[in-house]
Motif scaffolding. Structure first.
Motif, PDB file in Angstrom:
ATOM      1  N   GLU A   1      15.730 -28.005   0.548  1.00  0.00           N
ATOM      2  CA  GLU A   1      16.045 -28.736   1.787  1.00  0.00           C
ATOM      3  C   GLU A   1      16.262 -27.779   2.957  1.00  0.00           C
ATOM      4  N   ASP A   2      17.001 -26.690   2.702  1.00  0.00           N
ATOM      5  CA  ASP A   2      17.239 -25.719   3.784  1.00  0.00           C
ATOM      6  C   ASP A   2      15.933 -25.073   4.242  1.00  0.00           C
ATOM      7  N   LEU A   3      15.085 -24.730   3.276  1.00  0.00           N
ATOM      8  CA  LEU A   3      13.820 -24.096   3.644  1.00  0.00           C
ATOM      9  C   LEU A   3      12.896 -25.063   4.379  1.00  0.00           C
ATOM     10  N   GLU A   4      12.929 -26.338   3.988  1.00  0.00           N
ATOM     11  CA  GLU A   4      12.095 -27.317   4.684  1.00  0.00           C
ATOM     12  C   GLU A   4      12.515 -27.458   6.141  1.00  0.00           C
ATOM     13  N   VAL A   5      13.836 -27.469   6.374  1.00  0.00           N
ATOM     14  CA  VAL A   5      14.312 -27.593   7.757  1.00  0.00           C
ATOM     15  C   VAL A   5      13.993 -26.331   8.555  1.00  0.00           C
ATOM     16  N   ALA A   6      14.208 -25.162   7.919  1.00  0.00           N
ATOM     17  CA  ALA A   6      13.995 -23.910   8.647  1.00  0.00           C
ATOM     18  C   ALA A   6      12.522 -23.579   8.818  1.00  0.00           C
ATOM     19  N   SER A   7      11.678 -24.033   7.902  1.00  0.00           N
ATOM     20  CA  SER A   7      10.271 -23.649   7.947  1.00  0.00           C
ATOM     21  C   SER A   7       9.397 -24.643   8.666  1.00  0.00           C
ATOM     22  N   ASP A   8       9.962 -25.744   9.106  1.00  0.00           N
ATOM     23  CA  ASP A   8       9.130 -26.752   9.764  1.00  0.00           C
ATOM     24  C   ASP A   8       8.397 -26.199  10.987  1.00  0.00           C
ATOM     25  N   PRO A   9       9.044 -25.440  11.885  1.00  0.00           N
ATOM     26  CA  PRO A   9       8.290 -24.887  13.023  1.00  0.00           C
ATOM     27  C   PRO A   9       7.286 -23.815  12.610  1.00  0.00           C
ATOM     28  N   LEU A  10       7.480 -23.198  11.446  1.00  0.00           N
ATOM     29  CA  LEU A  10       6.591 -22.118  11.026  1.00  0.00           C
ATOM     30  C   LEU A  10       5.303 -22.631  10.411  1.00  0.00           C
ATOM     31  N   TYR A  11       5.199 -23.964  10.227  1.00  0.00           N
ATOM     32  CA  TYR A  11       3.954 -24.492   9.689  1.00  0.00           C
ATOM     33  C   TYR A  11       2.816 -24.386  10.697  1.00  0.00           C
ATOM     34  N   LEU A  12       3.162 -24.297  11.968  1.00  0.00           N
ATOM     35  CA  LEU A  12       2.133 -24.128  12.982  1.00  0.00           C
ATOM     36  C   LEU A  12       1.502 -22.751  12.845  1.00  0.00           C
ATOM     37  N   PRO A  13       0.190 -22.641  12.999  1.00  0.00           N
ATOM     38  CA  PRO A  13      -0.439 -21.320  12.852  1.00  0.00           C
ATOM     39  C   PRO A  13      -0.023 -20.331  13.932  1.00  0.00           C
ATOM     40  N   ASP A  14       0.304 -20.858  15.128  1.00  0.00           N
ATOM     41  CA  ASP A  14       0.699 -19.978  16.236  1.00  0.00           C
ATOM     42  C   ASP A  14       1.980 -20.540  16.849  1.00  0.00           C
ATOM     43  N   PRO A  15       3.170 -20.188  16.303  1.00  0.00           N
ATOM     44  CA  PRO A  15       4.415 -20.785  16.804  1.00  0.00           C
ATOM     45  C   PRO A  15       4.728 -20.334  18.223  1.00  0.00           C
ATOM     46  N   ASP A  16       5.655 -21.047  18.828  1.00  0.00           N
ATOM     47  CA  ASP A  16       6.044 -20.753  20.204  1.00  0.00           C
ATOM     48  C   ASP A  16       6.717 -19.389  20.268  1.00  0.00           C
ATOM     49  N   PRO A  17       6.191 -18.448  21.071  1.00  0.00           N
ATOM     50  CA  PRO A  17       6.806 -17.107  21.122  1.00  0.00           C
ATOM     51  C   PRO A  17       8.192 -17.100  21.740  1.00  0.00           C
ATOM     52  N   THR A  18       8.518 -18.130  22.529  1.00  0.00           N
ATOM     53  CA  THR A  18       9.874 -18.175  23.114  1.00  0.00           C
ATOM     54  C   THR A  18      10.919 -18.518  22.065  1.00  0.00           C
ATOM     55  N   LYS A  19      10.536 -19.340  21.088  1.00  0.00           N
ATOM     56  CA  LYS A  19      11.477 -19.688  20.017  1.00  0.00           C
ATOM     57  C   LYS A  19      11.452 -18.674  18.890  1.00  0.00           C
ATOM     58  N   PHE A  20      10.306 -18.098  18.651  1.00  0.00           N
ATOM     59  CA  PHE A  20      10.169 -17.113  17.575  1.00  0.00           C
ATOM     60  C   PHE A  20       9.577 -15.841  18.165  1.00  0.00           C
ATOM     61  N   PRO A  21      10.398 -15.023  18.804  1.00  0.00           N
ATOM     62  CA  PRO A  21       9.875 -13.796  19.423  1.00  0.00           C
ATOM     63  C   PRO A  21       9.448 -12.787  18.362  1.00  0.00           C
TER      64      PRO A  21
END
Length: 637
Positions: free
Chosen positions: A249-269
């Motif tokens: 459950e923790d990994l699903e919540v934390a990894s949801d934005p990382l499923y995108l091939p090119d995540p937002d650089p402002t959120k994930f620098p």
């Protein structure tokens, strides 16, 4: 004709139609009984076969449990508790297998034998009597027909006697067969009850006996053991499953934005301080002169090597040595996020493609950081040869120097241990060119050099103001390239230099800045000069001849004293080792002489007078020398 449960044997001779109708009912009932018994036999035979299979499977299970300790599992260690537990289970299951074997034997004797006997003997007897009765009835009918055709006008006594004899025989045969047939059908009504009850009674008796044996083998102690084992394993499994579910459950919540091939650089620098990064990259492989293919593989670093591993491979393969390698962004086949890694000698290069901009920047930064880390991490031999060139390291305590060197050799641990804010000012811009004011060095000299038509002497000669022999004490010219500069908080530690070099190299790779300003570094007794090679204009001048001379002389003297002291220590150690070896040899010779004396005295006890043990002069001298050496070492100690 309800209520009639048996055939009248007294009416068999009359053979009336009513008797024949009643016989038909009994025959229909016998056929129904035969059909039902066949189905029941098949069901009971399945029980018997299943019991045999259960007995064999139980025995095989016990055998496999006993062989558990001989198994070698890739992820399982030597679990003695599990092995002993399974051995105990194997013992109990083996006893149960014996009970199942006994049950199989009892089912064969008490259940299968009675129903097989009824099916094979009684029902087949009914079918046989039915066929015989049918034949006898047909023969009687034929005999009556011939008897009825006898002529009353022409009576032939012989023919009449034959026909009469035939009727007598056939009627007698039909009567006897019919009586036995009726008797068998009547008996079948009772046998069918016995044939149904006897197998069931045998089955129940066998099961009761089996359960009694099971209750004797499964004691209360075993029941308690089984309960405790099941409870402990269940609790451990429930706890582990709960932890895994929470992790999921923790990994699903934390990894949801990382499923995108090119995540937002402002959120994930991008983390540009990495020295190691592993992940999937697309590698470009040439398949022809102008054609190429891209293959997705997992890339990682091991030591100073870049490794790749395809999915399904057991181990990775070497791609190239990335010590002192160069990393740059490239445009390749209209693909995004491509960069090229070139080995230090330029003979091997690889073009790779990252999945996202974040991975792209982190890959470049990690490769540059690792290359810079390998470049600035001195090896032991390098540090020993250039110890005098690093006065700051000598002035520090040895423990501090050792810890610094050790930390630099541990890849990412070194940079994670350093505090960036404590070394380099945050948000400091990096300058990739020299922007300090340029000052002409001695205009008269530049003018004269231009008139003479030859290159200006880079050693700073001023028209013979100093003798040539004096200036030649320290005159060195180096060709250098300016990479960049940035503001730091302190310059007392070499870690500042390493961190600054790392950041400048990483910034150059990320921003694709590869132009470097070439200059000449002139080192003299008076000063340090940074000279433009084209215009011979001094870009930077550091004048502190007295302090520089003092530092050079001081550290040279320290190196000389340290070297002499180390040589003296080595000579003392060598001398002590020689003395120790000599003393050991003397003691060994003395022990050998003692053994010889003892052996000689035992063999010549009867003639000991007038016999001597004469030591050679060399052995006596060695003994004296050993005593003198021993006294000398005691005085030195």
């Amino acid at each position: 004709m309800p209520g009639i449960d048996k055939l009248p044997i007294e009416e068999t001779l009359e053979d009336s139609p009513q008797t024949r109708s009643l016989l038909g009912v009994f025959e229909e009932d016998a056929a129904a009984i035969s059909n039902y018994i066949n189905q029941l036999f098949q069901a009971m035979h399945r029980i018997y076969d299943a019991q045999n299979e259960l007995s064999a499977a139980t025995h095989l299970t016990s055998k496999l449990l006993k062989e558990y300790e001989k198994q070698r599992f890739p992820l399982g260690g030597d679990d003695e508790v599990m092995t002993s537990t399974l051995q105990q289970f194997a013992k109990v299951i083996d006893e149960l297998s014996s009970c199942h074997a006994v049950l199989s034997t009892q089912l064969a004797d008490a259940m299968m034998f009675p129903i097989t006997q009824f099916k094979e003997r009684d029902l087949k007897e009914i079918l046989t009597l039915k066929e015989v009765f049918q034949i006898a009835s047909n023969d009687h009918d034929a005999a009556i027909t011939r008897y009825s055709r006898l002529s009353k006008r022409k009576e032939n006594e012989k023919i009449k006697a034959e026909v009469t004899e035939d009727v007598y025989t056939s009627r007698k045969k039909q009567h006897q067969t019919m009586m036995h047939y009726f008797c068998a059908l009547n008996t079948l009504q009772y046998k069918k009850k016995i044939s149904l009850l006897e197998p069931l009674l045998g089955y129940m008796q066998a099961q009761i006996s089996f359960f009694k044996m099971g209750s004797e083998n499964l004691t209360e102690q075993l029941e308690e053991f089984l309960t405790n084992i099941g409870t402990s394993v269940q609790k451990e499994m429930d706890c582990e499953v709960e932890n895994m579910q929470q992790t999921i459950e923790d990994l699903e919540v934390a990894s949801d934005p990382l499923y995108l091939p090119d995540p937002d650089p402002t959120k994930f620098p991008a983390h540009r301080n990495l020295t190691r990064k592993a992940g999937y990259l697309n590698a470009r492989n040439k398949t022809g002169l102008v054609s190429s293919s891209w293959e997705r593989q997992f890339y990682f670093t091991q030591g100073g090597n870049l490794m790749s591993q395809a999915r399904g491979d057991v181990a990775g393969g070497l791609v190239m040595d990335i010590d002192n390698c160069s990393v740059m962004a490239v445009d390749c086949e209209d693909r995004r996020y491509c960069f090229q890694i070139t080995s230090f000698d330029g003979k091997k290069s690889s073009i790779l493609q990252a999945e996202s901009k974040k991975d792209y920047e982190e890959e470049i930064a990690a490769r540059v950081n690792q290359s810079a880390l390998e470049a600035v991490t001195p090896s032991p031999s390098f540090q020993q040869r250039h110890e005098s060139m690093r006065p700051a390291v000598q002035s520090r305590p040895p423990a501090a120097r050792t810890s610094s060197t050790g930390s630099l050799g541990s890849d990412s641990t070194a940079l994670s241990a350093l505090s960036l804010d404590s070394l380099v000012a945050p948000d400091t811009p990096i300058q990739f060119d020299i922007i300090s004011p340029v000052s002409e060095d001695l205009p008269g000299q530049a003018k004269s050099s231009g008139q003479s038509g030859r290159r200006t002497n880079p050693f700073g000669e001023s028209g013979g103001s100093k003798p040539e022999t004096e200036d030649s004490i320290l005159h060195q010219l180096f060709i250098v390239r300016f990479l960049g500069s940035m503001e730091v908080k302190s310059d007392e530690s070499p870690d500042v230099v390493y961190e600054t070099m790392r950041q400048i190299l990483a910034a150059r790779a990320i921003h694709n800045v590869f132009r470097m300003t070439e200059s000449h570094l002139l080192v003299t007794c008076d000063c340090l000069k940074l000279i433009d090679p084209q215009t011979q204009v001094t870009r930077l001048r550091i004048c502190d001849s007295v302090g520089l001379a003092k530092q050079i002389a001081f550290h040279a003297e320290l190196d000389r004293k340290a070297s002499e002291k180390q040589k003296e220590i080595d000579r003392v150690k060598e001398k002590q080792q020689k003395e120790l070896n000599k003393q050991k040899q003397i003691e060994k010779d003395l022990e050998e002489q003692s053994r010889l004396i003892a052996a000689s005295s035992r063999s010549n006890q009867s003639s000991t007078e007038g016999q001597f043990v004469v030591l050679s002069s060399s052995q006596s001298e060695d003994s004296d020398l050993g005593e003198d050496g021993k006294k000398k070492r005691e005085s030195e100690a």
